[in-house]
Structures are given as structure tokens and as C-alpha cells.
Design an enzyme around this catalytic site. Structure first.
Site, short mmCIF file in Angstrom:
data_model
loop_
_atom_site.label_atom_id
_atom_site.label_comp_id
_atom_site.label_asym_id
_atom_site.label_seq_id
_atom_site.Cartn_x
_atom_site.Cartn_y
_atom_site.Cartn_z
N ASN A 44 44.83 41.29 31.74
CA ASN A 44 45.30 42.59 32.22
C ASN A 44 46.69 42.37 32.81
O ASN A 44 46.81 41.83 33.91
CB ASN A 44 44.32 43.14 33.27
N TRP A 45 47.70 42.78 32.08
CA TRP A 45 49.08 42.55 32.54
C TRP A 45 49.49 43.53 33.64
O TRP A 45 50.54 43.38 34.22
CB TRP A 45 50.04 42.66 31.35
N LYS A 46 48.65 44.55 33.89
CA LYS A 46 48.97 45.56 34.91
C LYS A 46 50.39 46.09 34.66
O LYS A 46 50.80 46.19 33.50
CB LYS A 46 48.79 44.97 36.31
N HIS A 57 39.48 50.53 36.55
CA HIS A 57 39.96 49.39 37.35
C HIS A 57 40.10 49.83 38.81
O HIS A 57 40.47 50.97 39.08
CB HIS A 57 41.32 48.91 36.80
N GLU A 91 42.29 49.34 40.89
CA GLU A 91 43.63 49.85 41.26
C GLU A 91 43.78 51.31 40.84
O GLU A 91 44.50 52.07 41.47
CB GLU A 91 44.70 48.94 40.63
N GLU A 121 34.56 43.07 39.16
CA GLU A 121 35.73 42.58 39.88
C GLU A 121 35.62 42.94 41.36
O GLU A 121 35.90 44.09 41.74
CB GLU A 121 37.01 43.22 39.32
N GLY A 155 43.82 39.28 43.01
CA GLY A 155 45.18 38.92 43.40
C GLY A 155 45.29 38.24 44.75
O GLY A 155 46.39 38.12 45.30
N SER A 170 41.02 36.61 40.67
CA SER A 170 41.57 35.28 40.95
C SER A 170 41.01 34.18 40.04
O SER A 170 40.82 33.05 40.47
CB SER A 170 41.37 34.91 42.43
N GLY A 178 44.07 38.84 35.70
CA GLY A 178 45.34 39.51 36.00
C GLY A 178 46.50 38.52 35.96
O GLY A 178 47.02 38.19 34.89
N GLY A 179 46.89 38.03 37.12
CA GLY A 179 48.10 37.19 37.24
C GLY A 179 48.17 36.05 36.25
O GLY A 179 49.23 35.80 35.65
P1 13P Z 1 43.90 38.64 39.35
O1 13P Z 1 43.39 37.73 38.24
O2 13P Z 1 45.38 38.61 39.48
O3 13P Z 1 43.16 38.39 40.62
O4 13P Z 1 43.54 40.13 38.90
C1 13P Z 1 42.26 40.44 38.49
C2 13P Z 1 42.28 41.80 37.90
O5 13P Z 1 42.43 42.79 38.59
C3 13P Z 1 42.12 41.91 36.44
O6 13P Z 1 41.87 43.23 36.05
#
Ligand code: 13P
Length: 252
Positions: free
Chosen positions: A12-14, A101, A103, A168, A174, A213, A234-235
Site C-alpha cells: 500500500n503506497w498510500k 483502511h 486512514e 491492521e 507506521g 510495521s 505500507g512503508g
Molecule cells: P506500515 O507497514 O507502514 O506500518 O503500514 C501498514 C499499512 O497501513 C498498510 O495498509
């Protein structure tokens, strides 16, 4: 409900990534191709910002990597400035979309019923929703994790059709914080039991991803837990080396 028994490693590149970031996708596709030739069997998908969908699909054509969006509107079209429909995502050639998600639930106040409507929209358009659930740190401290998950599962999942669930924990996203392996195991077992009760015959085949994470260094132990069928990353999905490290950690 169709399902694959392959592990699913989803990025997920957000709100990250410009055209030049597509070089990372090329490297991911190359790595997956080479790894698959050596017996690795996990699926890889990357959910990119809407601005990159078409280009990313083009770059990954004829490779094992599939592309997804990060959100969709519940309607197929109409006066919804700034939104993107599941049909539009499907029109780019993308095959997946993240729905619900945390967010989006936080930044845009999305409710479980909206998440369900978006997930149904994805299925209507022929793409697979990755439906996200997870408790906040406060809810966990209050001992309400499983209650919260049950409410989100009840309200957000579609009544039938193909979907993936992503667990999640909001506090793990993050932050570098990860639940204990026992806590992940307990949450995934709870989700599996819920799925088996609600979807007799097919609930045991739904893939349940863990997200929060996930890094190359902890991926193998997380992916080794019962009922963890993949990861939503994510990251660490922004760089090919890191993301491939996670992909390679999936049991084959
Ligand atoms: P991180 O891997 O950066 O913690 O993010 C997880 C996430 O929200 C994937 O959708």
C-alpha cells in the site's frame, strides 16, 4: 467465494509515489519472476495512488505483479468530485482495491456500512476488495480488541463474493510497534472462526492478511503464524529490496 491458497503480499503506497517510482515496480516484478522460477509461490500486488494506476498496470503487464487502488466510491459514476469509482479502477486494468483502511476511516469518517458498500462496488466492477479492520491502541488497552473486530467484520464484509480481509491494528501502522505473535495469532484465529461461521464452506478459504510495521526482519515470523495468509505492507512496500525481502519470507 473464490480463493487462492497462495500467500498474498500486498503493498500500500498510500499517498506516496511519482512517475519515477515506477522503477521500483519494475524491480519488484523482476524479483518476483526470478523468485517464482526458484519455487517461491506467493502472490504480489501493489496498491498505488490513483494517479499511477494506468501507468503501473502498463508497467506490470506480462509480469506476475498485479495492481490495485486504495479506495473507491460506492457508486459507479456521478457527481462526486475527487472520487474514483471501482469501475474506473477496473477500467485501468487494476484487479484489486483496498477498502476501509483505518486512514480512510479516520481521515474521512468512513463507517462500516460505507466500507461494505465500497466493497460491494468493487465486486460489482469485477475487482477484489481488501477489506481492512483493526482496533485502536485505546480499544486494545480497554480489552475490547475482539469486540471491535467482530463489529467491523459484521458491518464491513460483503454478504458473498470474493474478498480478502486485512487485520491492521491501528496503533501498529507506521509506528514500528507490532503485537506479540500470540496476539496476532489470537486475532487471526478469531477472524477465521468468524468467517467460518458466517460463510460455511468458504470462510476457511478467505485470505487474512496482517498489516502494521511488517518489515523484511519480522516478516518470516509473522507469516509463519496460523491463519496469517499474507501481509499488507505500507512503508516497506515503497522500496523493491524491502518489499521483495518480505515477499521471499512467505512460506512456499
Ligand atoms: P506500515 O507497514 O507502514 O506500518 O503500514 C501498514 C499499512 O497501513 C498498510 O495498509
Amino acid at each position: 467465494m473464490t480463493a487462492s491458497s497462495n500467500y498474498l503480499i500486498a503493498g500500500n503506497w498510500k499517498m506516496n509515489g511519482l512517475k519515477h517510482s515506477l522503477g521500483e515496480l519494475d524491480a519488484m516484478a523482476k524479483g518476483v519472476k526470478a523468485g517464482s522460477a526458484n519455487g517461491a509461490s506467493a502472490d504480489m500486488i501493489v496498491c498505488v495512488p490513483a494517479s499511477l494506476l494506468t501507468l503501473a498496470v502498463e508497467r506490470c503487464a506480462n509480469t506476475p505483479v498485479e495492481i490495485g487502488g486504495q479506495d473507491c466510491h460506492a457508486n459507479a459514476s456521478g457527481a462526486h468530485t475527487g472520487d474514483i469509482s471501482a469501475e474506473m479502477i477496473a477500467d485501468t486494468g487494476a484487479k484489486w482495491v483496498i477498502t476501509g483502511h483505518s486512514e480512510r476511516r479516520t481521515d474521512h469518517g468512513e463507517s462500516d456500512s460505507e466500507v461494505k458498500a465500497k466493497s460491494e462496488a468493487a465486486q460489482r466492477a469485477g475487482i477484489v476488495p481488501i477489506i481492512c479492520i483493526g482496533e485502536t491502541g485505546e480499544e486494545r488497552e480497554q480489552g475490547r480488541t475482539l469486540d471491535v473486530l467482530e463489529g467491523q467484520l459484521e458491518g464491513s464484509l460483503t454478504n458473498d463474493g470474493d474478498f480478502v480481509v486485512a487485520y491492521e491494528p491501528v496503533w501498529a501502522i507506521g509506528t514500528g510497534l507490532v503485537p506479540t505473535l500470540d496476539d496476532i495469532e489470537a486475532a487471526h484465529r478469531f477472524i477465521r472462526e468468524y468467517l467460518e461461521n458466517r460463510y460455511p464452506g468458504s470462510g476457511s478459504d478467505v485470505r487474512i492478511l496482517y498489516g502494521g510495521s511488517v518489515k523484511p526482519g519480522n516478516a518470516a515470523e509473522i507469516l509463519g503464524i496460523d491463519n496469517v495468509n499474507g501481509a499488507l505492507v505500507g512503508g516497506a512496500s515503497l522500496k523493491a529490496d524491502d518489499f521483495l525481502g518480505i515477499w521471499r519470507a512467505a512460506p512456499s
